[in-house]
Design a protein around this motif. Structure first.
Motif, mmCIF file in Angstrom:
data_model
loop_
_atom_site.group_PDB
_atom_site.id
_atom_site.type_symbol
_atom_site.label_atom_id
_atom_site.label_comp_id
_atom_site.label_asym_id
_atom_site.label_seq_id
_atom_site.Cartn_x
_atom_site.Cartn_y
_atom_site.Cartn_z
ATOM 1 N N VAL A 129 -15.930 32.108 -20.594
ATOM 2 C CA VAL A 129 -17.381 31.911 -20.570
ATOM 3 C C VAL A 129 -17.782 30.937 -21.664
ATOM 4 O O VAL A 129 -18.552 29.982 -21.431
ATOM 5 C CB VAL A 129 -18.116 33.251 -20.746
ATOM 6 N N GLU A 130 -17.280 31.159 -22.863
ATOM 7 C CA GLU A 130 -17.634 30.294 -23.988
ATOM 8 C C GLU A 130 -17.154 28.863 -23.761
ATOM 9 O O GLU A 130 -17.871 27.898 -24.064
ATOM 10 C CB GLU A 130 -17.031 30.855 -25.279
ATOM 11 N N PHE A 131 -15.947 28.720 -23.212
ATOM 12 C CA PHE A 131 -15.381 27.387 -22.990
ATOM 13 C C PHE A 131 -16.202 26.603 -21.955
ATOM 14 O O PHE A 131 -16.546 25.432 -22.184
ATOM 15 C CB PHE A 131 -13.935 27.507 -22.517
ATOM 16 N N ILE A 132 -16.506 27.221 -20.826
ATOM 17 C CA ILE A 132 -17.234 26.505 -19.781
ATOM 18 C C ILE A 132 -18.654 26.186 -20.228
ATOM 19 O O ILE A 132 -19.176 25.097 -19.958
ATOM 20 C CB ILE A 132 -17.242 27.312 -18.467
ATOM 21 N N ARG A 133 -19.277 27.112 -20.943
ATOM 22 C CA ARG A 133 -20.632 26.835 -21.443
ATOM 23 C C ARG A 133 -20.608 25.650 -22.409
ATOM 24 O O ARG A 133 -21.507 24.794 -22.372
ATOM 25 C CB ARG A 133 -21.192 28.078 -22.134
ATOM 26 N N ALA A 134 -19.588 25.573 -23.244
ATOM 27 C CA ALA A 134 -19.487 24.452 -24.180
ATOM 28 C C ALA A 134 -19.191 23.157 -23.437
ATOM 29 O O ALA A 134 -19.725 22.090 -23.773
ATOM 30 C CB ALA A 134 -18.396 24.733 -25.215
ATOM 31 N N PRO A 202 -10.116 13.475 -15.047
ATOM 32 C CA PRO A 202 -8.772 13.970 -15.398
ATOM 33 C C PRO A 202 -8.794 15.119 -16.397
ATOM 34 O O PRO A 202 -8.054 16.085 -16.254
ATOM 35 C CB PRO A 202 -8.086 12.725 -15.974
ATOM 36 N N ASN A 203 -9.627 15.015 -17.420
ATOM 37 C CA ASN A 203 -9.708 16.087 -18.418
ATOM 38 C C ASN A 203 -10.254 17.368 -17.795
ATOM 39 O O ASN A 203 -9.833 18.474 -18.164
ATOM 40 C CB ASN A 203 -10.585 15.663 -19.595
ATOM 41 N N ASN A 204 -11.184 17.213 -16.870
ATOM 42 C CA ASN A 204 -11.745 18.385 -16.204
ATOM 43 C C ASN A 204 -10.718 19.042 -15.285
ATOM 44 O O ASN A 204 -10.646 20.267 -15.181
ATOM 45 C CB ASN A 204 -12.987 17.997 -15.398
ATOM 46 N N ILE A 205 -9.922 18.217 -14.620
ATOM 47 C CA ILE A 205 -8.862 18.755 -13.764
ATOM 48 C C ILE A 205 -7.853 19.522 -14.616
ATOM 49 O O ILE A 205 -7.394 20.611 -14.244
ATOM 50 C CB ILE A 205 -8.167 17.629 -12.979
ATOM 51 N N ALA A 206 -7.518 18.974 -15.788
ATOM 52 C CA ALA A 206 -6.578 19.647 -16.688
ATOM 53 C C ALA A 206 -7.155 20.973 -17.182
ATOM 54 O O ALA A 206 -6.437 21.981 -17.273
ATOM 55 C CB ALA A 206 -6.251 18.738 -17.870
ATOM 56 N N ALA A 207 -8.449 20.976 -17.488
ATOM 57 C CA ALA A 207 -9.090 22.213 -17.944
ATOM 58 C C ALA A 207 -9.088 23.264 -16.840
ATOM 59 O O ALA A 207 -8.820 24.450 -17.087
ATOM 60 C CB ALA A 207 -10.521 21.922 -18.388
ATOM 61 N N ALA A 208 -9.373 22.841 -15.616
ATOM 62 C CA ALA A 208 -9.366 23.770 -14.489
ATOM 63 C C ALA A 208 -7.974 24.344 -14.265
ATOM 64 O O ALA A 208 -7.815 25.527 -13.926
ATOM 65 C CB ALA A 208 -9.867 23.071 -13.226
#
Length: 308
Positions: A129-134, A202-208
């Motif tokens: 939750v904290e990660f996605i909100r940030a 790319p960074n978002n894909i890596a985070a997912a």
């Protein structure tokens, strides 16, 4: 309250792959809380995106906000099972209507080792939750209304596990808690797997991928613990319902081809099932076409909200 005298029906088998039921009944081993109230609405047809997203492809923020709804759900479930309280107030605000959470209480752990497992689940989900909100910043959605009370009974009765006079409380004991976790985690895995194809950065894909990895570890551990308890009859019934709500054969319980330890719901290529946002929402909404919408009585927040 748990009832140990409830005979659970065998869930209907999925068309693919062939499945067999575990001979060890969870009811015989530990019992299961009874469940009640009929599922709301009919099963809607599923599409690849919400009506709002059809006009324009969803942005990466839209996709992460869609996932955030389910991280809110998981965090609230695990935290309340451990502490009786949910997320801190500073993690609830954002775009859209901030809702309320109903239901949930401390599980009477009674020294069960499952409590330590639940602690790790709660820590990880709160971190998500904290990660996605940030990551989404000012675009982050507020926590929507979440039903951790009657929604469980709605889902369980629809799975054919109990009758209309019974209720299911996943906070009633450690085993019921695991069953509730099974409902949530597998859906999160398929949602993140499906979302990967919609992301562009790319960074978002890596985070997912990182989020998916964590949810998959969690789901596999939950399946293993339930397999140890001989819970195949219950997990298979839940998985059959999720596949029915999704509209395709995209779920498998913990028993398959005589093996009671099916830790991964995957296709013939060994790849985890992927679901579109609408398929995921149809499961979370219990197929409802009008309020209340299952675990999210007023629907989820964000751009992607429709299950039809």
């Amino acid at each position: 309250m748990l009832h140990t005298d409830i005979d659970l029906p065998v869930a209907p088998a999925l068309v693919e792959p062939p499945r067999e039921r575990s001979r060890r009944s969870l009811v015989q081993r530990v019992g299961i809380g009874a469940m009640g109230t009929a599922i709301a609405g009919s099963i809607a047809g599923v599409v690849a995106s919400s009506s709002a997203a059809e006009a324009a492809p969803p942005t990466d923020d839209d996709i992460f906000n869609f996932a955030l709804n389910f991280e809110y759900l998981g965090a609230e479930y695990y935290l309340r099972a451990l502490t009786g309280s949910g997320l801190a107030a500073n993690l609830l605000t954002g775009t859209g209507t901030q809702g309320t959470v109903t239901g949930g209480s401390v599980v009477p752990w009674n020294g069960s080792a499952i409590e330590a497992f639940a602690q790790r689940l709660a820590i990880d989900e709160m971190a998500h939750v904290e990660f996605i909100r940030a990551a989404t910043g000012t675009a982050a959605i507020a926590e929507p209304s979440i039903d951790l009370g009657t929604a469980w009974s709605v889902l369980a009765r629809a799975a054919g596990l109990i009758n209309a006079s019974q209720t299911f409380n996943p906070f009633g004991d450690p085993i019921s808690f695991l069953i509730g976790a099974y409902v949530i985690e597998d859906v999160c895995v398929t949602a993140l797997a499906g979302a990967a194809a919609l992301l562009t950065g790319p960074n978002n894909i890596a985070a997912a991928a990182g989020l998916l990895g964590t949810e998959s570890y969690q789901a596999g551990a939950i399946r293993t613990l339930l397999s140890d308890l001989g819970a195949g009859q219950v997990t298979d019934a839940i998985s059959a319902l999720r596949a029915k709500l999704s509209g395709v054969a995209d779920d498998i319980g913990t028993t398959i081809s005589g093996n009671a330890y099916n830790i991964v719901p995957n296709d013939t290529n060994g790849l985890v099932f992927r679901r579109t946002p609408a398929q995921v929402l149809n499961i979370a909404y219990g197929g409802a076409t009008s309020a209340p919408y299952g675990f999210f009585p007023n629907k989820v927040n964000g751009v992607i909200t429709s299950n039809a």
